[in-house]
Design a protein around this motif. Structure first.
Motif, short mmCIF file in Angstrom:
data_model
loop_
_atom_site.label_atom_id
_atom_site.label_comp_id
_atom_site.label_asym_id
_atom_site.label_seq_id
_atom_site.Cartn_x
_atom_site.Cartn_y
_atom_site.Cartn_z
N ARG A 76 -17.22 43.87 -63.74
CA ARG A 76 -16.78 44.65 -64.90
C ARG A 76 -17.27 44.06 -66.20
O ARG A 76 -16.87 44.54 -67.26
N GLY A 157 -21.53 49.89 -49.98
CA GLY A 157 -20.38 50.77 -50.02
C GLY A 157 -19.97 51.20 -51.41
O GLY A 157 -18.98 51.88 -51.57
N SER A 163 -19.50 44.28 -55.86
CA SER A 163 -18.79 43.12 -55.31
C SER A 163 -19.41 42.68 -53.99
O SER A 163 -18.74 42.43 -53.01
N ARG B 38 -26.49 68.50 -57.14
CA ARG B 38 -25.82 69.11 -56.00
C ARG B 38 -24.68 69.97 -56.52
O ARG B 38 -23.90 69.52 -57.36
N VAL B 46 -22.64 63.90 -50.21
CA VAL B 46 -23.19 63.00 -49.22
C VAL B 46 -22.51 61.64 -49.39
O VAL B 46 -22.64 61.00 -50.42
N VAL B 47 -21.76 61.24 -48.39
CA VAL B 47 -21.06 59.96 -48.44
C VAL B 47 -21.52 59.14 -47.25
O VAL B 47 -21.56 59.62 -46.13
N PHE B 48 -21.89 57.91 -47.53
CA PHE B 48 -22.37 57.06 -46.47
C PHE B 48 -21.21 56.35 -45.80
O PHE B 48 -20.18 56.12 -46.41
N ARG B 50 -20.35 53.44 -45.09
CA ARG B 50 -19.75 52.22 -45.63
C ARG B 50 -19.06 52.44 -46.97
O ARG B 50 -18.56 51.51 -47.57
N PHE B 51 -19.06 53.67 -47.44
CA PHE B 51 -18.53 53.94 -48.77
C PHE B 51 -17.08 53.47 -48.88
O PHE B 51 -16.25 53.73 -48.01
N LYS B 52 -16.79 52.76 -49.97
CA LYS B 52 -15.45 52.20 -50.15
C LYS B 52 -14.59 53.20 -50.91
O LYS B 52 -14.57 53.21 -52.14
N CYS B 77 -5.79 39.71 -52.15
CA CYS B 77 -6.00 40.77 -53.15
C CYS B 77 -5.93 40.18 -54.56
O CYS B 77 -4.97 39.50 -54.91
N THR B 112 -9.53 47.68 -56.92
CA THR B 112 -10.88 47.64 -57.47
C THR B 112 -11.95 47.66 -56.39
O THR B 112 -13.10 47.41 -56.69
N MET B 113 -11.60 47.95 -55.20
CA MET B 113 -12.55 48.12 -54.09
C MET B 113 -13.43 46.89 -53.89
O MET B 113 -14.64 46.99 -53.82
N CYS B 114 -12.80 45.71 -53.85
CA CYS B 114 -13.61 44.50 -53.74
C CYS B 114 -13.76 44.05 -52.29
O CYS B 114 -14.47 43.08 -52.03
N SER B 115 -13.07 44.66 -51.36
CA SER B 115 -13.23 44.37 -49.93
C SER B 115 -12.64 43.04 -49.50
O SER B 115 -12.81 42.64 -48.35
N LEU B 116 -11.98 42.31 -50.41
CA LEU B 116 -11.51 40.98 -50.01
C LEU B 116 -10.40 41.06 -48.97
O LEU B 116 -10.30 40.21 -48.08
N GLN B 119 -11.88 41.70 -45.61
CA GLN B 119 -12.52 40.49 -45.11
C GLN B 119 -11.49 39.46 -44.65
O GLN B 119 -11.72 38.73 -43.70
N TRP B 128 -12.05 50.43 -44.49
CA TRP B 128 -12.37 51.38 -45.55
C TRP B 128 -12.44 52.78 -44.99
O TRP B 128 -12.97 53.00 -43.90
#
Lengths: 376, 159, 355
Positions: A76, A157, A163, B38, B46-48, B50-52, B77, B112-116, B119, B128
């Motif tokens: 950010r 993603g 991140s 689009r 179109v969403v892949f 792995r999209f978070k 978190c 914030t979609m950080c994936s922590l 993990q 996700w």
């Protein structure tokens, strides 16, 4: 013969100066930057930046975060170079812990860096066109930026705040399509960059708007701490990728782009040529992604040894540094982000004095500010 | 450059630019050849994979999840988006009291979609989802309970 | 009270001198023109957005009505329903007078445009002079509106507008004079009739083409469109002179801008491309000549408008000093010399007459 005409001196003819509030809500500041301009008619006499409209206290905030948690806030800061910002923190932590990451991680990081750099420069190009009135450039740049965004989205993603870096590696492994997509992207980009030149760079109106406007000398660039394309446009060698190579930059061949003009056009050309260089780097790496782990084994709760650690990287806007003071706990004692935008803003004051209002807008767009990066 | 040279050079460069835009305009009139936007509600986004989009908890067909309520995600978190409410329940097999998940509360509005968290999860209970249709008129709706009502821990996760 | 009285006096005067039918016909014509004004303005806004869409790899408006045709009407309705906001410190009279002057000037100029043979509100012997006089009144509206709104950005925009208009009226005038030299009249119908066999663009060959280019450039400047949109300069001045206007006030400025574009294109079509005349007289023998006239005229106008739009969606904006350089160092001297050459050619009769 007597005449009533009175000869006016230049003192009498001088017009009154006035203040103009440029921002915080102004289309050309691309965010909430406020510039207090002292104007004489159309001419900008002085610039006083007023910051703090998007200050979020990130440096204080991360003092309460663990080291793994610092990374997501750096997205950010300069949201267009989010991957490089992440990398700076990750590298600083790895440096403190003396972890050597695998070659695969290094190459992934480097490729992502360069993709982010191209994406950032593309956005800059589109928005810069809009700033000087050519509205179509924006959509053309976004068309090509979309390809990078999709590559990013497939692997990480997310499209902007990725991140993706974590201490000791990257979050996910590369997407199986990554190599194919990058290989499709490089020739496409090589095709459209000359088109950009035809549309905007060669245009006589654009050339006139850019050439000789907003001159920043090399001395001024250094003394104001400017970095990145702004300083390189003034002929200062300051590319961190060359000076202090990190990740895989020591194993790729690329040129540091230097223009000596110091004006808008030089800064513009630096970025345009950097895109070609980034494509070169990508081309060298895309076929040579080594096998290996994408994450190094690390403890879940990272504790840095006591001491001070600094790591700098070259983002799309210049030198981004992370300074971590650790007292051995799980949280940092103090974190300082050295953001390129803040120093470049100082150089703007130097470059923007005495120009016309329209030129100030053009200069601001060649300085390429991202306001959250300045305010933090 | 001479006076007239400048004029001709100027006209030439302007025409070069116009050729670029014209080259996109004229094919676009009839065939929409270069249209890149689009028409979103009509055409799907179109969403892949792995999209978070948001964090969800995986449940199998017997309404069982893999979350042991260990709070690793809550600790990982950075901004307190996850709150775990746990309870002590008597394990029917051993007869001992055991820490169990009561509610896995997820504040999407703060995430914030950080994936922590994902993990950090030792049992791969959360993951996700690519769903991005999250807009609501009420902020309260963005606070979600991830484990479905009546769900329980899948057997064999804790080993 | 004062207003009522003056209208009554005007009405009685008209009735006494011309009779009640004359007044009704006059009112009808005015209504038709107002209708055309609104429809043309809305259509041009739609067209601009569509064209911009295709230039920018988008589709443009495509949701409201068939092909998005009703989009601008929806926008207009939205603007009507909005509050007309007056800044606290504004000079209310000037602020409100601004858009009326702009829109009246645009309407007045529309009056002398010949759409087809006999289809013209006003055809008097100084029509061309009338247009160039009236179209520069519009800038007065911009100036006082911007002054009245008490905004520094507006004021900068207005000052640029005045500068721009004063400069570019000159070269537009010289381009028009080149045509007048060929036609020998200032009457709009007379100018069109003089192109019966050959359009002035080809009749006057090289000087006429140069005059046409000068006319296009200064016309773009007078309508404040890119690359000369310094008056609005949206990335520099927010919205320039109409920063403080909302609702219908803004809509009037917006509409007037597009009508001005139409007028410039119509003027170009009339002066250089033969107005309502069909190319090579291909539709001359057909019935409903007036309809064919309107069709050809609008077609030519459309081509010119498209050219202006093409400029707009390609070029960057030029700076204020470059604007003046272009005018005083390039367009004006060239226009002057061009006029002299044209006069010489007309004197020696070196014009091309086909048929």
């Amino acid at each position: 013969m007597e005449t009533n005409t009175q000869i006016l001196s230049t003192e009498d003819l001088r017009s009154q100066e006035y203040f103009l509030n440029m921002g915080p809500q102004h289309p050309a500041t691309h965010g909430v930057l406020r510039l207090l301009l002292t104007m004489d008619g159309e001419i900008v006499k002085n610039i006083e930046p007023d910051l703090g409209y998007i200050h979020r206290g990130i440096e204080k905030m991360v003092e309460y975060d663990t080291y793994r948690q610092i990374i997501h806030v750096t997205d950010r800061l300069d949201y267009l170079s989010s991957h490089m910002n992440n990398e700076a923190v990750a590298l600083a932590i790895e440096k403190a812990l003396e972890v050597e990451v695998s070659d695969r991680i290094k190459v992934i990081r480097t490729m992502m860096d360069e993709l982010t750099r191209i994406a950032s420069h593309l956005l800059w190009w589109g928005v810069m066109g809009m700033d000087i009135g050519a509205l179509t450039t924006f959509m053309y740049a976004f068309r090509d930026r979309e390809m990078i965004n999709e590559i990013m989205e497939k692997t990480t993603g997310a499209r902007l705040t990725m991140s993706y870096n974590i201490p000791g590696g990257v979050m996910f492994d590369l997407h199986p399509d990554f190599v194919k997509d990058v290989k499709a992207f490089i020739p496409h980009m090589r095709k459209v960059l000359p088109e950009y030149d035809r549309l905007l760079t060669g245009n006589i109106i654009f050339q006139r708007r850019m050439k000789g406007v907003g001159y920043l000398s090399a001395e001024d660039a250094i003394s104001h701490g400017a970095s990145g394309p702004v300083a390189r446009g003034s002929g200062v060698r300051c590319d961190i990728r060359k000076k202090a190579p990190y990740s895989a930059y020591d194993r790729v061949e690329f040129d540091e782009i230097i223009e000596t003009g110091g004006d808008n056009l030089a800064r513009y050309q630096v970025r345009m040529r950097e895109m070609y260089e980034s494509l070169n780097i990508l081309e060298q790496l895309v076929d040579n992604i080594p096998e290996g782990p994408y994450q190094m084994p690390m403890r879940t709760l990272i504790k840095l040894p006591k001491g001070e650690f600094y790591q700098r990287v070259e983002t799309a806007r210049g030198e981004f540094g992370v300074f971590i003071v650790s007292d051995g706990k799980k949280n940092p004692y103090r974190v300082k982000f050295r953001s390129p935008g803040f120093s470049n803003l100082n150089a703007l004051i130097q470059a923007g004095r005495g120009v016309k209002l329209a030129d100030l807008v053009a200069i601001m767009s060649t300085f390429d500010f991202v306001i959250p990066d300045i305010d933090r | 450059m001479t006076y007239f040279g400048k004029i001709f050079y100027g006209i030439k460069t302007l025409w070069t630019g116009m050729k670029v835009t014209g080259g996109y305009f004229f094919p676009n009139i009839t065939r929409k050849k270069y249209v890149i936007t689009r028409q979103y509600p009509d055409e799907p986004a179109v969403v892949f994979p792995r999209f978070k989009g948001e964090v969800v908890m995986w449940h199998n067909e017997n309404n069982e999840h893999r979350c042991t309520g260990c709070q690793a995600c809550e600790i990982a978190c950075p901004n307190g988006s996850i709150e775990i409410i746990w309870k002590r329940e008597v394990d029917p097999e051993t007869g001992k009291k055991k820490k169990m998940l009561d509610q896995h509360i997820y504040h999407l509005s703060m995430c914030t979609m950080c994936s922590l968290c994902i993990q950090a999860c030792p049992t791969n209970a959360i993951m996700w989802s690519t769903n991005f249709h999250n807009a609501t008129y009420d902020r309260g709706l963005l606070t979600k309970v991830l484990n479905k009502p009546g769900s329980k821990l899948m057997a064999g996760v804790e080993e | 009270m004062m207003n009522m009285l003056s209208i009554n006096i005007f009405q009685t005067w008209l009735e006494q001198t011309h009779g009640i039918w004359y007044v009704l016909v006059l009112a009808g014509i005015a209504a038709i023109y107002l209708g055309f004004f609104a429809v043309a303005g809305l259509m041009l806004v739609y067209l601009e957005r569509r064209v911009a869409g295709y230039f920018q790899l988008r589709l443009g408006p495509n949701r409201v009505g068939p092909w998005g045709l009703l989009q601008t009407i929806a926008d207009a309705l939205k603007l009507v329903s909005k509050e007309i906001f007056v800044p606290k410190m504004a000079d209310k009279l000037l602020y409100k007078a601004g858009y009326y002057i702009v829109i009246i000037a645009a309407l007045l100029a529309l009056a002398v445009i010949p759409f087809a043979r006999q289809i013209q509100a006003l055809d008097f012997n100084v029509g061309l002079f009338f247009i160039s006089a009236v179209s520069s009144v519009g800038v007065l509206g911009i100036l006082i509106g911007a002054w009245g709104s008490r905004n520094k950005y507006s004021l900068i925009g207005a000052m640029r507008s005045g500068l721009q208009m004063i400069s570019y009226e000159l070269s537009a005038g010289f381009a028009i004079i080149a045509v007048v030299l060929m036609s020998g009249t200032l009457k709009m119908t007379g100018i069109v009739e003089a192109q019966k066999h050959t359009w002035f663009l080809f009749q006057g060959h090289l000087p006429a083409i140069i005059a046409f280019m000068i006319f296009l450039i200064s016309g773009t400047a007078e309508t404040n469109r890119v690359p000369f949109d310094l008056v609005e300069g949206e990335s520099e001045l927010g919205a320039g002179f109409h920063t403080e206007y909302s609702g219908m006030g803004f809509a009037f400025f917006f509409l007037a801008e597009f009508i001005n574009m139409f007028i410039i294109a119509a003027l170009g079509a009339t002066l250089f491309l033969g107005g309502w005349l069909a190319p090579f007289g291909i539709t001359d023998g057909l019935p409903a000549q007036w309809l064919w006239g309107i069709i050809w005229f609008l077609l030519k106008v459309f081509v010119l408008i498209f050219l202006l739009m093409w400029f707009r969606w390609t070029f960057p904006r030029i700076r204020i000093d470059q604007l003046l350089t272009l005018e005083w160092k390039y367009l004006l001297p060239i226009g002057l010399v061009n006029t002299v050459i044209m006069a010489w050619m007309v004197w020696k009769d070196w014009l091309i007459h086909l048929g």
